[in-house]
Design a protein around this motif. Sequence first.
Motif, PDB file in Angstrom:
ATOM      1  N   ALA A 236       0.847  -1.193   0.000  1.00 14.75           N
ATOM      2  CA  ALA A 236       0.000   0.000   0.000  1.00 14.75           C
ATOM      3  C   ALA A 236       0.884   1.246   0.000  1.00 14.75           C
ATOM      4  CB  ALA A 236      -0.935  -0.024   1.207  1.00 14.75           C
ATOM      5  N   ASN A 237       0.248   2.422   0.044  1.00 11.60           N
ATOM      6  CA  ASN A 237       0.954   3.688  -0.104  1.00 11.60           C
ATOM      7  C   ASN A 237       0.800   4.544   1.158  1.00 11.60           C
ATOM      8  OD1 ASN A 237       1.478   3.142  -2.958  1.00 11.60           O
ATOM      9  ND2 ASN A 237      -0.710   3.546  -3.242  1.00 11.60           N
ATOM     10  N   ALA A 238       1.910   4.979   1.703  1.00 12.61           N
ATOM     11  CA  ALA A 238       1.901   5.825   2.900  1.00 12.61           C
ATOM     12  C   ALA A 238       2.134   7.276   2.510  1.00 12.61           C
ATOM     13  CB  ALA A 238       2.977   5.373   3.877  1.00 12.61           C
ATOM     14  N   PHE A 250      14.095  11.613   6.188  1.00 13.87           N
ATOM     15  CA  PHE A 250      13.944  10.409   7.008  1.00 13.87           C
ATOM     16  C   PHE A 250      12.689   9.646   6.622  1.00 13.87           C
ATOM     17  CE2 PHE A 250      12.074   8.395  10.801  1.00 13.87           C
ATOM     18  CZ  PHE A 250      13.075   7.497  11.134  1.00 13.87           C
ATOM     19  N   VAL A 251      11.570  10.353   6.506  1.00 20.50           N
ATOM     20  CA  VAL A 251      10.295   9.704   6.202  1.00 20.50           C
ATOM     21  C   VAL A 251      10.288   9.146   4.774  1.00 20.50           C
ATOM     22  CG1 VAL A 251       7.802  10.085   5.975  1.00 20.50           C
ATOM     23  CG2 VAL A 251       9.060  11.087   7.894  1.00 20.50           C
ATOM     24  N   ALA A 256       7.892   6.225   2.247  1.00 19.39           N
ATOM     25  CA  ALA A 256       6.629   6.937   2.039  1.00 19.39           C
ATOM     26  C   ALA A 256       6.480   7.332   0.575  1.00 19.39           C
ATOM     27  CB  ALA A 256       6.576   8.186   2.922  1.00 19.39           C
ATOM     28  N   LYS A 257       5.236   7.296   0.081  1.00 15.53           N
ATOM     29  CA  LYS A 257       4.974   7.738  -1.286  1.00 15.53           C
ATOM     30  C   LYS A 257       5.115   9.245  -1.412  1.00 15.53           C
ATOM     31  CE  LYS A 257       1.620   7.396  -5.050  1.00 15.53           C
ATOM     32  NZ  LYS A 257       0.327   6.827  -5.498  1.00 15.53           N
ATOM     33  N   ASP A 295      -2.292  15.658  -4.538  1.00 15.47           N
ATOM     34  CA  ASP A 295      -1.067  15.840  -5.323  1.00 15.47           C
ATOM     35  C   ASP A 295      -0.172  14.612  -5.236  1.00 15.47           C
ATOM     36  OD1 ASP A 295      -1.863  18.365  -6.072  1.00 15.47           O
ATOM     37  OD2 ASP A 295      -0.663  19.401  -4.543  1.00 15.47           O
ATOM     38  N   ILE A 296      -0.368  13.808  -4.182  1.00 19.12           N
ATOM     39  CA  ILE A 296       0.415  12.581  -4.008  1.00 19.12           C
ATOM     40  C   ILE A 296      -0.353  11.368  -4.513  1.00 19.12           C
ATOM     41  CG2 ILE A 296       1.497  11.053  -2.303  1.00 19.12           C
ATOM     42  CD1 ILE A 296       1.876  13.607  -0.556  1.00 19.12           C
TER      43      ILE A 296
END
Length: 435
Positions: A236-238, A250-251, A256-257, A295-296
Amino acid sequence: MALDTQNASVNYDAPKKDLYALGEMPPLGHVPRQMYAWAIRRERHGAPQDAMQIEVVDTWKIDSHEVLVMVMAAGVNYNGVWAGLGQPISPFDGHKAAYHIAGSDASGIVWAVGDKVKRWKVGDEVVIHCNQDDGDDEECNGGDPMFSPTQRIWGYETPDGSFAQFTKVQAQQLMPRPKHLTWEESACYTLTLATAYRMLFGHEPHDLKPGQNVLVWGASGGLGSYAIQLINTAGANAIGVISDETKRDFVMGLGAKGVINRGDFACWGQLPKVGSPEYATWFAEARKFGKAIWDITGRNVQGGGVNVDMVFEHPGEATFPVSSLVCKKGGMVVICAGTSGFNCTFDVRYMWMHQKRLQGSHFAHLKQAAAANKLMIERRLDPCMSEVFPWAEIPRAHTLMWKNQHKPGNMAVLVQAPRTGLRTFEDTLEASNLT
């Protein structure tokens, strides 16, 4: 890749005493009469440096289904801050003990076992999950132990946590320790990882599925860093939310997407009265935040923005109105804490008309904690340990967390481990000059 196996018994010479200095190793299985601990007392409730004081206390006596663990290292969690402050409730109102030892994460060595314990033996290297129950009701036998009326969190709702040379736990709390990690790395992850695991996978039919999108608050913290990694393992996408730009790399490095800086928006805190000019201002700003998510996540076939399937909530008061707005129709907001406050508000019109689910989530039961721990043993996850503190700085570590001044990731503290970087009981004995 071979999975971890338990350590064989070791032999060394050490004197038998009633009290050992911190880091001093008793003979394997010898339980001293007393131990050192960072104790909280009701009359000291307040800032961590005032509430937590080193005391010599009696070593815990164990019952037939309990285990005594020598604590090598411990993890730092927000419930230690709450225990010191006595907020939102004092732990003494629950367990009624004279003092409270906080700490709900630990790695260590099994030092004594009750006469009905079968799965564990003295010398086993373990990590500890923090859920306890009495085990004799319907939820514990065929249901969900987290719904048991006897459910409690070790080290917060019990007085015998990990900031001591020894801790007392139920045998069902023990899990094998990942041998590729150091004592301190092993100590820092279980509470936040298992909590994140249940939040994402424990609430059917809203358990996370491949291709879904999850908004993760506090993405650089302990909970958030595991949420992002678990979301990745599920395909899945974070979408991570951070508080300042220094945490972005870091993230993103966790997988993360995309990342959103909440400092770029002004829609935090309790919801203004619906229909007021203040609400209109808030709503416009919240829509801007939602647009940053689109936007993501992109656009759907109708050309509309793709809202998140799930919101991974734990700040509470500051973020909940936005969380309940940006979650998609039929999606879920799952929350496990209220670190910014407990008075959560939201516009209920978007809840009922869009049929969203509000789900509380509280730690995890053994099967969930063990599934999460297996991912760590298999090296699919990184413990994201940010800092290690010596025993003497346990209050300072909690102060940093309380003030949100800690580094991204998870903090650990040394207890009986004489230094950082040790990975086995044999390493520890060698560092203690006992081999």
